[in-house]
Enzyme design. Sequence first.
Site, PDB file in Angstrom:
ATOM      1  N   CYS A 233      98.799  28.934  80.417  1.00 30.58           N
ATOM      2  CA  CYS A 233      97.376  29.303  80.474  1.00 30.58           C
ATOM      3  C   CYS A 233      96.999  30.311  79.392  1.00 30.58           C
ATOM      4  O   CYS A 233      96.015  30.127  78.666  1.00 30.58           O
ATOM      5  CB  CYS A 233      96.998  29.813  81.856  1.00 30.58           C
ATOM      6  SG  CYS A 233      97.742  31.391  82.352  1.00 30.58           S
ATOM      7  N   HIS A 286      96.177  34.308  85.926  1.00 33.34           N
ATOM      8  CA  HIS A 286      95.678  33.084  85.289  1.00 33.34           C
ATOM      9  C   HIS A 286      94.455  33.404  84.448  1.00 33.34           C
ATOM     10  O   HIS A 286      93.694  34.331  84.730  1.00 33.34           O
ATOM     11  CB  HIS A 286      95.309  32.049  86.351  1.00 33.34           C
ATOM     12  CG  HIS A 286      94.966  30.703  85.764  1.00 33.34           C
ATOM     13  ND1 HIS A 286      95.878  29.922  85.102  1.00 33.34           N
ATOM     14  CD2 HIS A 286      93.777  30.016  85.726  1.00 33.34           C
ATOM     15  CE1 HIS A 286      95.295  28.809  84.692  1.00 33.34           C
ATOM     16  NE2 HIS A 286      94.023  28.853  85.048  1.00 33.34           N
ATOM     17  N   HIS A 298      90.993  25.047  80.872  1.00 27.76           N
ATOM     18  CA  HIS A 298      92.216  25.833  81.033  1.00 27.76           C
ATOM     19  C   HIS A 298      93.429  24.908  81.077  1.00 27.76           C
ATOM     20  O   HIS A 298      93.311  23.697  81.227  1.00 27.76           O
ATOM     21  CB  HIS A 298      92.142  26.698  82.288  1.00 27.76           C
ATOM     22  CG  HIS A 298      92.135  25.928  83.579  1.00 27.76           C
ATOM     23  ND1 HIS A 298      92.613  26.443  84.768  1.00 27.76           N
ATOM     24  CD2 HIS A 298      91.705  24.667  83.898  1.00 27.76           C
ATOM     25  CE1 HIS A 298      92.485  25.562  85.736  1.00 27.76           C
ATOM     26  NE2 HIS A 298      91.934  24.474  85.239  1.00 27.76           N
TER      27      HIS A 298
END
Length: 331
Positions: A233, A286, A298
């Site tokens: 990520c 994240h 993402h």
Amino acid sequence: MLPPAFAEKVEDIVPVEQDSKEQVEEQTYVDVSVMSVWAEPNNTRKLDAPALSNPVQPWEWTESMTLDDKLWLVGNLDTQALYGMEVEVLKEEGDWTKVAVEGQSTPLHEEGYPGWVPSRQLSESTNFAKMQDRDMASTTASTAFLYEEKELETEIIEVSFNTRLPVVSEQEDKVMVATPSDGNKWMAKEDITVYEDIEAIPAPSATDLVETAESFMGLPYLWAGVSGFGFDCSGFTHSIYKAHGITIPRDSSVQAEQGEHVARSDLQAGDLVFFARNGGTGDVHHVGMYIGNGEMIHSPNSRSTVEKVVIDESDYANSYHSASRYLPNES
């Protein structure tokens, strides 16, 4: 110094004219298309062999792994570095070298992201160091080939998006680039953009960032990944910004601490949005890039690929933490 077996293989890079009194120090560079940086030396599996060799076989490695194989990487693999990137050697242990990856800022080490790599994947080079003030060929394709000859027929190595190599010469539809240890190779101009240096990369708009991110839709997630062969990520957001000349921290938790903090109601495309445990109040784990209309793009987890989601309808709906802006406010 690296073990002699892993020192520079050849010295046939076209040298830069230098003042005879000027001394250029030997530097250490990544000598494979994508170098995986491990938490500990000698803590790998048989199936990781394609990522430990020189040359590496990144597609063979990632496509051979099951979900459980990919999940094992969490905590065992820390980051990656791309062909031609400079590293700082910190320590040597047998066939392994601990390095700090320059350009990947982190509180873990002042020189860059630290970790262990096979020594065979490094090259010490004075000639390549001399080339660093040349124009830079920055790879804009998700992956691209280096070729042996200017006819672009013999593929030598497949490099990643964001790979940057010094330009030796330039023709209408191709360029000759220097490599860390294998002399000069050719690249198709359609796969790169040539800049005078990093500072010459134009300041991006939010649209530029989003379009670059969208070009990786469907690419499978890879823990610690920072390449067109797979991103995690924060490797995804770090790499998208880096491609546009903006250096941001490597990890999501640090990305969340920097930049201009913005309220959720003021989000703009290109902003980074962060998510945390304990309903958004705990540690950041994240990051995604906001693209407008309540959506983000993402690279979510080992079970998935780069994707777009409506934040409030996603698995992250109840863990929103904060947002940071690394671009000036749009007027």
